[in-house]
Write an enzyme that holds these catalytic residues in place. Structure first.
Site, PDB file in Angstrom:
ATOM      1  N   HIS A  43     -63.588 118.223  27.495  1.00  0.00           N
ATOM      2  CA  HIS A  43     -63.154 117.885  28.853  1.00  0.00           C
ATOM      3  C   HIS A  43     -61.629 118.012  28.900  1.00  0.00           C
ATOM      4  CE1 HIS A  43     -63.801 114.990  32.493  1.00  0.00           C
ATOM      5  NE2 HIS A  43     -62.716 115.719  32.675  1.00  0.00           N
ATOM      6  N   GLU A  70     -66.383 120.579  30.663  1.00  0.00           N
ATOM      7  CA  GLU A  70     -66.541 119.746  31.852  1.00  0.00           C
ATOM      8  C   GLU A  70     -65.173 119.419  32.436  1.00  0.00           C
ATOM      9  OE1 GLU A  70     -68.625 116.322  30.132  1.00  0.00           O
ATOM     10  OE2 GLU A  70     -66.699 115.312  29.916  1.00  0.00           O
ATOM     11  N   HIS A 190     -73.128 109.910  29.439  1.00  0.00           N
ATOM     12  CA  HIS A 190     -72.190 108.787  29.623  1.00  0.00           C
ATOM     13  C   HIS A 190     -72.800 107.506  29.098  1.00  0.00           C
ATOM     14  CE1 HIS A 190     -68.302 107.415  30.857  1.00  0.00           C
ATOM     15  NE2 HIS A 190     -68.064 108.620  31.337  1.00  0.00           N
TER      16      HIS A 190
END
Ligand code: PXP
Length: 237
Positions: A43, A70, A190
């Site tokens: 990320h 991401e 998550h």
């Protein structure tokens, strides 16, 4: 089979703490692969506080498994992804200053924006995934926007799981069924961990991929990276 993508942001955070190249993010990613990970997730954020742009370019030619990038689709992010051409891009709605992603997209309110961005990635042959809450309407609008997959934001599941696993997973089963009905692939991530992953997978065995960072890298401090990855893979059998 549900794939395990290891998010290596935390490894980059540790490296950045001292300014050198220890731990070596590329080596850790390759080790994750050789220990059984099915993919690597990064990320890159505009402030480069963990994964840097340079890491993304370094990793791309060396990885043997699926590479997932991401991030929030700013112009810089879109350009980076189109240059690097990973297997998958996951769009998350977070602001640059956010500590970590803490919500899914409102795919209804952002339908036009997401449709335009997804078209650019789809035209480049990059599989797309949109991060959404376990909400059927959000899943439906992700499909409308042209996503290949949705990634369900599992923090609410992880929080409620210790108290009431059945209630915790129920909205995720509904959202996952909607995704399947609409022909969307399904990812999840998550706050998934060795505590809550098996139950999630048993409830939704058609999940294509889970993306796990914080808990997995933390577990590796105790178990070592190889055993940790094997333990997570066992949760997905
Ligand atoms: N999926 C998305 C979209 C994320 O932003 C993150 C955190 O970077 C994860 C999955 C992984 O979450 P965790 O680090 O809690 O496993």
């Amino acid at each position: 089979m549900t794939k395990l993508s290891v998010n290596i942001n935390k490894v980059a955070t540790l490296r950045n703490a001292r300014g050198g190249n220890v731990p070596n993010v590329v080596k850790v990613a390759l080790d994750c692969e050789s220990f059984g990970a099915d993919g690597i997730t990064v990320h890159p954020r505009p402030d480069e506080r963990h994964i840097r742009r340079a890491d993304v370019f370094d990793l791309r030619p060396l990885l043997h498994t699926e590479f997932n990038i991401e991030g929030y689709p700013s112009n810089e992010f879109v350009d980076l992804v189109l240059k690097v051409k990973p297997h998958q891009v996951t769009l998350v709605p977070d602001e640059p200053s956010q500590l970590t992603s803490n919500a899914g997209w409102d795919t209804k309110a952002n339908l036009t924006f997401l449709t335009e961005v997804l078209e650019r990635f789809n035209n480049a042959g990059i599989r797309t995934s949109v991060f959404v809450a376990a909400d059927v309407e959000m899943v439906e609008h992700a499909a409308k926007a042209g996503a290949d997959r949705v990634e369900l934001y599992t923090e609410p599941y992880a929080t409620l799981y210790p108290k009431d696993p059945e209630a915790a997973v129920a909205p995720f089963v509904e959202a996952a069924k909607a995704a399947r009905r609409l022909g969307l692939g399904l990812n999840a991530g998550h706050d998934l961990s060795l505590v809550n992953l098996s139950y999630f997978h048993q409830a939704i065995p058609w999940v294509d991929e889970v993306s796990i960072g914080h808990a997995l890298i933390s577990d590796a401090l105790y178990l070592g990276l190889q055993q940790t990855i094997q333990e997570y893979k066992k949760c997905l059998l």
